[in-house]
Write a protein that holds these residues in place. Structure first.
Motif, PDB file in Angstrom:
ATOM      1  N   ASP A   1       0.836  -1.204   0.000  1.00 28.99           N
ATOM      2  CA  ASP A   1       0.000   0.000   0.000  1.00 28.99           C
ATOM      3  C   ASP A   1       0.868   1.251   0.000  1.00 28.99           C
ATOM      4  O   ASP A   1       1.503   1.582   0.999  1.00 28.99           O
ATOM      5  CB  ASP A   1      -0.924  -0.018   1.211  1.00 28.99           C
ATOM      6  N   ALA A   2       0.882   1.936  -1.139  1.00 24.69           N
ATOM      7  CA  ALA A   2       1.653   3.174  -1.272  1.00 24.69           C
ATOM      8  C   ALA A   2       0.779   4.416  -1.175  1.00 24.69           C
ATOM      9  O   ALA A   2       1.265   5.525  -1.384  1.00 24.69           O
ATOM     10  CB  ALA A   2       2.391   3.176  -2.606  1.00 24.69           C
ATOM     11  N   THR A   3      -0.492   4.243  -0.863  1.00 24.43           N
ATOM     12  CA  THR A   3      -1.432   5.365  -0.906  1.00 24.43           C
ATOM     13  C   THR A   3      -1.271   6.297   0.292  1.00 24.43           C
ATOM     14  O   THR A   3      -0.994   5.849   1.406  1.00 24.43           O
ATOM     15  CB  THR A   3      -2.886   4.871  -0.972  1.00 24.43           C
ATOM     16  N   VAL A   4      -1.452   7.592   0.041  1.00 23.61           N
ATOM     17  CA  VAL A   4      -1.288   8.613   1.083  1.00 23.61           C
ATOM     18  C   VAL A   4      -2.409   9.633   0.953  1.00 23.61           C
ATOM     19  O   VAL A   4      -2.644  10.156  -0.141  1.00 23.61           O
ATOM     20  CB  VAL A   4       0.071   9.321   0.950  1.00 23.61           C
ATOM     21  N   PRO A   5      -3.107   9.944   2.043  1.00 21.36           N
ATOM     22  CA  PRO A   5      -4.139  10.988   1.974  1.00 21.36           C
ATOM     23  C   PRO A   5      -3.536  12.334   1.627  1.00 21.36           C
ATOM     24  O   PRO A   5      -2.480  12.709   2.144  1.00 21.36           O
ATOM     25  CB  PRO A   5      -4.710  10.998   3.398  1.00 21.36           C
ATOM     26  N   ASP A   6      -4.217  13.048   0.753  1.00 23.97           N
ATOM     27  CA  ASP A   6      -3.742  14.356   0.296  1.00 23.97           C
ATOM     28  C   ASP A   6      -4.895  15.350   0.407  1.00 23.97           C
ATOM     29  O   ASP A   6      -5.708  15.478  -0.497  1.00 23.97           O
ATOM     30  CB  ASP A   6      -3.268  14.240  -1.158  1.00 23.97           C
ATOM     31  N   PRO A   7      -4.966  16.077   1.526  1.00 22.63           N
ATOM     32  CA  PRO A   7      -6.062  17.041   1.673  1.00 22.63           C
ATOM     33  C   PRO A   7      -5.829  18.258   0.786  1.00 22.63           C
ATOM     34  O   PRO A   7      -4.685  18.641   0.568  1.00 22.63           O
ATOM     35  CB  PRO A   7      -5.980  17.416   3.161  1.00 22.63           C
TER      36      PRO A   7
ATOM     37  N   ALA B   1      -6.736  -1.152   6.071  1.00 22.59           N
ATOM     38  CA  ALA B   1      -6.735  -2.563   6.454  1.00 22.59           C
ATOM     39  C   ALA B   1      -8.134  -3.157   6.650  1.00 22.59           C
ATOM     40  O   ALA B   1      -8.395  -4.278   6.192  1.00 22.59           O
ATOM     41  CB  ALA B   1      -5.892  -2.759   7.711  1.00 22.59           C
ATOM     42  N   PRO B   2      -9.072  -2.470   7.306  1.00 16.76           N
ATOM     43  CA  PRO B   2     -10.396  -3.071   7.493  1.00 16.76           C
ATOM     44  C   PRO B   2     -11.175  -3.274   6.186  1.00 16.76           C
ATOM     45  O   PRO B   2     -12.103  -4.082   6.146  1.00 16.76           O
ATOM     46  CB  PRO B   2     -11.118  -2.069   8.398  1.00 16.76           C
ATOM     47  N   LEU B   3     -10.800  -2.544   5.139  1.00 21.08           N
ATOM     48  CA  LEU B   3     -11.499  -2.678   3.868  1.00 21.08           C
ATOM     49  C   LEU B   3     -11.142  -3.975   3.155  1.00 21.08           C
ATOM     50  O   LEU B   3     -11.934  -4.476   2.351  1.00 21.08           O
ATOM     51  CB  LEU B   3     -11.157  -1.489   2.952  1.00 21.08           C
ATOM     52  N   LEU B   4      -9.952  -4.512   3.447  1.00 21.42           N
ATOM     53  CA  LEU B   4      -9.460  -5.734   2.805  1.00 21.42           C
ATOM     54  C   LEU B   4      -8.862  -6.636   3.884  1.00 21.42           C
ATOM     55  O   LEU B   4      -7.646  -6.848   3.948  1.00 21.42           O
ATOM     56  CB  LEU B   4      -8.419  -5.383   1.737  1.00 21.42           C
ATOM     57  N   PRO B   5      -9.702  -7.182   4.749  1.00 18.06           N
ATOM     58  CA  PRO B   5      -9.207  -7.869   5.945  1.00 18.06           C
ATOM     59  C   PRO B   5      -8.410  -9.136   5.689  1.00 18.06           C
ATOM     60  O   PRO B   5      -7.626  -9.552   6.541  1.00 18.06           O
ATOM     61  CB  PRO B   5     -10.498  -8.176   6.726  1.00 18.06           C
ATOM     62  N   ARG B   6      -8.583  -9.771   4.530  1.00 17.26           N
ATOM     63  CA  ARG B   6      -7.835 -11.000   4.243  1.00 17.26           C
ATOM     64  C   ARG B   6      -6.455 -10.717   3.663  1.00 17.26           C
ATOM     65  O   ARG B   6      -5.567 -11.568   3.715  1.00 17.26           O
ATOM     66  CB  ARG B   6      -8.624 -11.883   3.275  1.00 17.26           C
ATOM     67  N   ALA B   7      -6.268  -9.550   3.107  1.00 16.82           N
ATOM     68  CA  ALA B   7      -5.000  -9.234   2.438  1.00 16.82           C
ATOM     69  C   ALA B   7      -3.857  -9.139   3.442  1.00 16.82           C
ATOM     70  O   ALA B   7      -4.042  -8.751   4.596  1.00 16.82           O
ATOM     71  CB  ALA B   7      -5.125  -7.926   1.674  1.00 16.82           C
ATOM     72  N   LYS B   8      -2.671  -9.488   2.976  1.00 20.99           N
ATOM     73  CA  LYS B   8      -1.450  -9.318   3.772  1.00 20.99           C
ATOM     74  C   LYS B   8      -0.905  -7.930   3.450  1.00 20.99           C
ATOM     75  O   LYS B   8      -0.132  -7.742   2.521  1.00 20.99           O
ATOM     76  CB  LYS B   8      -0.443 -10.418   3.437  1.00 20.99           C
ATOM     77  N   LEU B   9      -1.320  -6.961   4.228  1.00 21.14           N
ATOM     78  CA  LEU B   9      -1.041  -5.556   3.934  1.00 21.14           C
ATOM     79  C   LEU B   9       0.345  -5.149   4.420  1.00 21.14           C
ATOM     80  O   LEU B   9       0.723  -5.419   5.560  1.00 21.14           O
ATOM     81  CB  LEU B   9      -2.100  -4.672   4.599  1.00 21.14           C
ATOM     82  N   VAL B  10       1.082  -4.491   3.542  1.00 23.67           N
ATOM     83  CA  VAL B  10       2.387  -3.925   3.881  1.00 23.67           C
ATOM     84  C   VAL B  10       2.415  -2.488   3.389  1.00 23.67           C
ATOM     85  O   VAL B  10       2.176  -2.222   2.207  1.00 23.67           O
ATOM     86  CB  VAL B  10       3.547  -4.710   3.218  1.00 23.67           C
TER      87      VAL B  10
ATOM     88  N   GLY C   1       8.814  -2.859  11.226  1.00 20.88           N
ATOM     89  CA  GLY C   1       8.161  -3.792  12.135  1.00 20.88           C
ATOM     90  C   GLY C   1       6.710  -4.020  11.752  1.00 20.88           C
ATOM     91  O   GLY C   1       6.360  -4.013  10.573  1.00 20.88           O
ATOM     92  N   ARG C   2       5.879  -4.218  12.744  1.00 14.56           N
ATOM     93  CA  ARG C   2       4.481  -4.537  12.508  1.00 14.56           C
ATOM     94  C   ARG C   2       3.735  -3.345  11.910  1.00 14.56           C
ATOM     95  O   ARG C   2       4.209  -2.206  11.939  1.00 14.56           O
ATOM     96  CB  ARG C   2       3.820  -4.995  13.814  1.00 14.56           C
ATOM     97  N   LEU C   3       2.534  -3.622  11.393  1.00 12.72           N
ATOM     98  CA  LEU C   3       1.773  -2.597  10.691  1.00 12.72           C
ATOM     99  C   LEU C   3       1.511  -1.383  11.566  1.00 12.72           C
ATOM    100  O   LEU C   3       1.477  -0.248  11.083  1.00 12.72           O
ATOM    101  CB  LEU C   3       0.454  -3.192  10.181  1.00 12.72           C
ATOM    102  N   ALA C   4       1.340  -1.585  12.861  1.00 16.41           N
ATOM    103  CA  ALA C   4       1.083  -0.472  13.771  1.00 16.41           C
ATOM    104  C   ALA C   4       2.216   0.545  13.772  1.00 16.41           C
ATOM    105  O   ALA C   4       2.001   1.725  14.074  1.00 16.41           O
ATOM    106  CB  ALA C   4       0.855  -0.993  15.190  1.00 16.41           C
ATOM    107  N   LEU C   5       3.427   0.103  13.399  1.00 19.51           N
ATOM    108  CA  LEU C   5       4.571   1.008  13.388  1.00 19.51           C
ATOM    109  C   LEU C   5       4.667   1.822  12.112  1.00 19.51           C
ATOM    110  O   LEU C   5       5.526   2.700  11.994  1.00 19.51           O
ATOM    111  CB  LEU C   5       5.855   0.215  13.623  1.00 19.51           C
ATOM    112  N   ALA C   6       3.781   1.544  11.155  1.00 18.10           N
ATOM    113  CA  ALA C   6       3.765   2.355   9.940  1.00 18.10           C
ATOM    114  C   ALA C   6       3.433   3.804  10.238  1.00 18.10           C
ATOM    115  O   ALA C   6       3.792   4.699   9.457  1.00 18.10           O
ATOM    116  CB  ALA C   6       2.764   1.784   8.931  1.00 18.10           C
ATOM    117  N   ARG C   7       2.785   4.053  11.351  1.00 22.10           N
ATOM    118  CA  ARG C   7       2.458   5.440  11.704  1.00 22.10           C
ATOM    119  C   ARG C   7       3.723   6.270  11.899  1.00 22.10           C
ATOM    120  O   ARG C   7       3.681   7.506  11.813  1.00 22.10           O
ATOM    121  CB  ARG C   7       1.617   5.481  12.977  1.00 22.10           C
ATOM    122  N   ARG C   8       4.863   5.611  12.120  1.00 21.14           N
ATOM    123  CA  ARG C   8       6.122   6.327  12.339  1.00 21.14           C
ATOM    124  C   ARG C   8       6.677   6.926  11.054  1.00 21.14           C
ATOM    125  O   ARG C   8       7.592   7.744  11.093  1.00 21.14           O
ATOM    126  CB  ARG C   8       7.155   5.396  12.985  1.00 21.14           C
TER     127      ARG C   8
END
Length: 220
Positions: A100-106, A128-137, A189-196
């Motif tokens: 997933d390379a997408t980024v919100p652009d206001p 992630a909730p939109l595609l729950p089966r996918a292995k999201l990176v 690391g894990r997906l939660a760390l993508a916020r960094r």
């Protein structure tokens, strides 16, 4: 720029959602490296000039077909399109790896984009909730397309591409594809760390090298 072609057994079928600045740039790099690339777009016929430039190394089809025929998928679409695109591709994507390379652009991406940027757990968890089966990176979400185009395979320290995901094999695959495109994968690391490395962080849109990204994220 020096490109080292991937070995025949390492070639992958890559579906790319979108053929714009990020998708088109990274797709070209993978096609030049020897991967089988298919751009999934609304109007495949409009990509004929690009495909001609690539000398038959890539193709184009409707998004759902590009996803269905792929081993791995890169999403490089306008962020606001996610709800509709996810509904369209969910069955074809299944549990495949999704970069997933997408980024919100206001303000372009409206309320959906604004809500994603406001999340304390990070932009990734709007998708992630939109595609729950996918292995999201999360991948290729921090570097300008002009930098990707001009700095791929550069000598010395390569541009750093931070990665985060919950499936270790998916992250390892993403790292390999980052190398094939000519960059330095930095596993956060894990997906939660993508916020960094979301918009507003030190590494976002910084053009940092891999060692600089590691230093900024505190990764040994």
């Amino acid at each position: 720029m020096v490109t080292t072609p991937v070995e025949q057994e390492a070639r992958m079928k890559i579906g790319i959602l979108g053929a714009g600045m990020i998708g088109g740039t990274v797709g070209r790099l993978w096609a030049q490296a020897g991967h089988d690339v298919t751009f999934g777009v609304r109007h495949p016929e409009r990509l004929r000039p690009m495909l001609a430039e690539l000398g038959g190394k890539a193709g184009a089809s409707p998004a759902v077909d590009a996803v269905a025929g792929a081993d791995v998928v890169l999403a490089a679409i306008p962020f606001r399109a996610w709800p509709d695109v996810a509904a369209e591709i969910e069955a074809a994507l299944g549990d495949k790896v999704l970069l997933d390379a997408t980024v919100p652009d206001p303000p372009r991406d409206g309320a959906f984009g604004d809500a994603a940027l406001a999340r304390k757990d990070g932009v990734a968890f709007a998708v992630a909730p939109l595609l729950p089966r996918a292995k999201l990176v999360r991948a290729f979400s921090t570097v300008m397309w002009t930098t990707l185009r001009s700095q791929a395979h550069r000598a010395g320290d390569r541009i750093g591409i931070p990665l985060a995901g919950d499936d270790e094999e998916a992250v390892a695959l993403a790292a390999r594809l980052v190398v094939d495109a000519g960059f330095d994968p930095v596993v956060a690391g894990r997906l939660a760390l993508a916020r960094r490395f979301d918009p507003g962080t030190a590494v976002f849109d910084s053009g940092m090298s891999g060692p600089e990204v590691r230093a900024a994220l505190g990764i040994a």
